[in-house]
Design a protein around this motif. Sequence first.
Motif, PDB file in Angstrom:
ATOM      1  N   GLU A  87       0.896  -1.400  -0.110  1.00  6.42           N
ATOM      2  CA  GLU A  87       0.124  -0.004   0.038  1.00  6.42           C
ATOM      3  C   GLU A  87       0.856   1.146   0.060  1.00  6.42           C
ATOM      4  O   GLU A  87       1.724   1.187   0.806  1.00  6.42           O
ATOM      5  CB  GLU A  87      -1.006  -0.055   1.257  1.00  6.42           C
ATOM      6  CG  GLU A  87      -1.936  -0.820   1.064  1.00  6.42           C
ATOM      7  CD  GLU A  87      -2.946  -0.724   2.165  1.00  6.42           C
ATOM      8  OE1 GLU A  87      -3.161   0.468   2.786  1.00  6.42           O
ATOM      9  OE2 GLU A  87      -3.676  -1.619   2.692  1.00  6.42           O
ATOM     10  N   TYR A  88       0.296   2.270  -0.827  1.00  5.85           N
ATOM     11  CA  TYR A  88       1.173   3.417  -0.767  1.00  5.85           C
ATOM     12  C   TYR A  88       0.387   4.619  -0.905  1.00  5.85           C
ATOM     13  O   TYR A  88      -1.051   4.476  -1.211  1.00  5.85           O
ATOM     14  CB  TYR A  88       1.941   3.728  -2.131  1.00  5.85           C
ATOM     15  CG  TYR A  88       3.079   2.735  -2.233  1.00  5.85           C
ATOM     16  CD1 TYR A  88       4.362   2.987  -1.494  1.00  5.85           C
ATOM     17  CD2 TYR A  88       2.893   1.458  -2.772  1.00  5.85           C
ATOM     18  CE1 TYR A  88       5.310   1.989  -1.685  1.00  5.85           C
ATOM     19  CE2 TYR A  88       4.137   0.647  -3.071  1.00  5.85           C
ATOM     20  CZ  TYR A  88       5.126   0.732  -2.484  1.00  5.85           C
ATOM     21  OH  TYR A  88       6.108   0.021  -2.430  1.00  5.85           O
ATOM     22  N   THR A  89       0.507   5.721  -0.189  1.00 11.57           N
ATOM     23  CA  THR A  89      -0.386   6.986  -0.204  1.00 11.57           C
ATOM     24  C   THR A  89      -0.205   7.847  -1.470  1.00 11.57           C
ATOM     25  O   THR A  89       0.970   7.795  -2.103  1.00 11.57           O
ATOM     26  CB  THR A  89      -0.039   7.943   1.107  1.00 11.57           C
ATOM     27  OG1 THR A  89       1.318   8.141   1.003  1.00 11.57           O
ATOM     28  CG2 THR A  89      -0.415   6.949   2.366  1.00 11.57           C
ATOM     29  N   TYR A  90      -1.425   8.408  -2.002  1.00 13.71           N
ATOM     30  CA  TYR A  90      -1.250   9.235  -3.049  1.00 13.71           C
ATOM     31  C   TYR A  90      -2.320  10.329  -2.963  1.00 13.71           C
ATOM     32  O   TYR A  90      -2.945  10.621  -1.878  1.00 13.71           O
ATOM     33  CB  TYR A  90      -1.885   8.413  -4.440  1.00 13.71           C
ATOM     34  CG  TYR A  90      -3.158   8.002  -4.411  1.00 13.71           C
ATOM     35  CD1 TYR A  90      -4.198   8.862  -4.977  1.00 13.71           C
ATOM     36  CD2 TYR A  90      -3.569   6.781  -4.089  1.00 13.71           C
ATOM     37  CE1 TYR A  90      -5.454   8.395  -5.122  1.00 13.71           C
ATOM     38  CE2 TYR A  90      -4.925   6.293  -3.888  1.00 13.71           C
ATOM     39  CZ  TYR A  90      -5.874   7.114  -4.427  1.00 13.71           C
ATOM     40  OH  TYR A  90      -7.022   6.683  -4.565  1.00 13.71           O
ATOM     41  N   ILE A  91      -2.010  11.324  -3.776  1.00  9.77           N
ATOM     42  CA  ILE A  91      -2.502  12.738  -3.534  1.00  9.77           C
ATOM     43  C   ILE A  91      -3.496  12.656  -4.547  1.00  9.77           C
ATOM     44  O   ILE A  91      -3.304  12.401  -5.885  1.00  9.77           O
ATOM     45  CB  ILE A  91      -1.520  14.067  -3.593  1.00  9.77           C
ATOM     46  CG1 ILE A  91      -0.537  13.780  -2.496  1.00  9.77           C
ATOM     47  CG2 ILE A  91      -2.495  15.146  -3.803  1.00  9.77           C
ATOM     48  CD1 ILE A  91       0.435  14.801  -2.492  1.00  9.77           C
ATOM     49  N   GLU A  92      -4.907  13.087  -4.469  1.00 12.01           N
ATOM     50  CA  GLU A  92      -5.928  13.464  -5.666  1.00 12.01           C
ATOM     51  C   GLU A  92      -6.501  14.845  -5.558  1.00 12.01           C
ATOM     52  O   GLU A  92      -6.801  15.220  -4.423  1.00 12.01           O
ATOM     53  CB  GLU A  92      -6.889  12.340  -5.409  1.00 12.01           C
ATOM     54  CG  GLU A  92      -8.060  12.475  -6.396  1.00 12.01           C
ATOM     55  CD  GLU A  92      -8.992  11.473  -6.448  1.00 12.01           C
ATOM     56  OE1 GLU A  92      -9.764  11.440  -7.468  1.00 12.01           O
ATOM     57  OE2 GLU A  92      -9.122  10.518  -5.416  1.00 12.01           O
ATOM     58  N   SER A  93      -6.413  15.448  -6.556  1.00 10.08           N
ATOM     59  CA  SER A  93      -7.138  16.850  -6.583  1.00 10.08           C
ATOM     60  C   SER A  93      -7.448  17.202  -7.948  1.00 10.08           C
ATOM     61  O   SER A  93      -6.544  17.004  -8.892  1.00 10.08           O
ATOM     62  CB  SER A  93      -5.961  17.914  -5.914  1.00 10.08           C
ATOM     63  OG  SER A  93      -6.516  19.191  -6.054  1.00 10.08           O
ATOM     64  N   MET A  94      -8.683  17.689  -7.950  1.00  9.43           N
ATOM     65  CA  MET A  94      -9.152  18.134  -9.531  1.00  9.43           C
ATOM     66  C   MET A  94      -9.219  17.492 -10.416  1.00  9.43           C
ATOM     67  O   MET A  94      -8.749  17.500 -11.757  1.00  9.43           O
ATOM     68  CB  MET A  94      -8.415  19.442  -9.843  1.00  9.43           C
ATOM     69  CG  MET A  94      -8.971  20.884  -8.842  1.00  9.43           C
ATOM     70  SD  MET A  94      -7.995  22.195  -8.910  1.00  9.43           S
ATOM     71  CE  MET A  94      -8.744  22.581 -10.495  1.00  9.43           C
TER      72      MET A  94
END
Length: 125
Positions: A112-119
């Motif tokens: 598992e890895y973290t990711y950024i989501e925007s627009m």
Amino acid sequence: MKEQTEIGKIKEGRYIVIEEEPCKVVGIATSKPGKHGAAKARIDAVGIFDGVKRSIVQPVSAKTYVPVVERKSGQVLSIAGTTAQLMDMKDFTNFEIPIPEDKRGAIEIGKEYTYIESMGKKKFD
């Protein structure tokens, strides 16, 4: 998704939309109100997804948009070249994200890895 706010309420380290691109604010300079106008703010920011430096100068009372930036986690299903296929851990949707150069050898299938989501855009955190 984005929300509207005043320029005067934006702080360093927060996010702002400049040229329809979500950016992280790296510097703010404000001027005093002059004889013929309101105080102005110069905001310097760096794009979250493209890394391009952008700046705007607007009155402190002007309205602008702030992006909704979410940090999510996903499990790597497969790796094909420079892209990884992830499955979101909450809604189980599958999507592809390009792997940044500094993480090319470190990303493993099944973890598992973290990711950024925007627009509507996504990238590894």
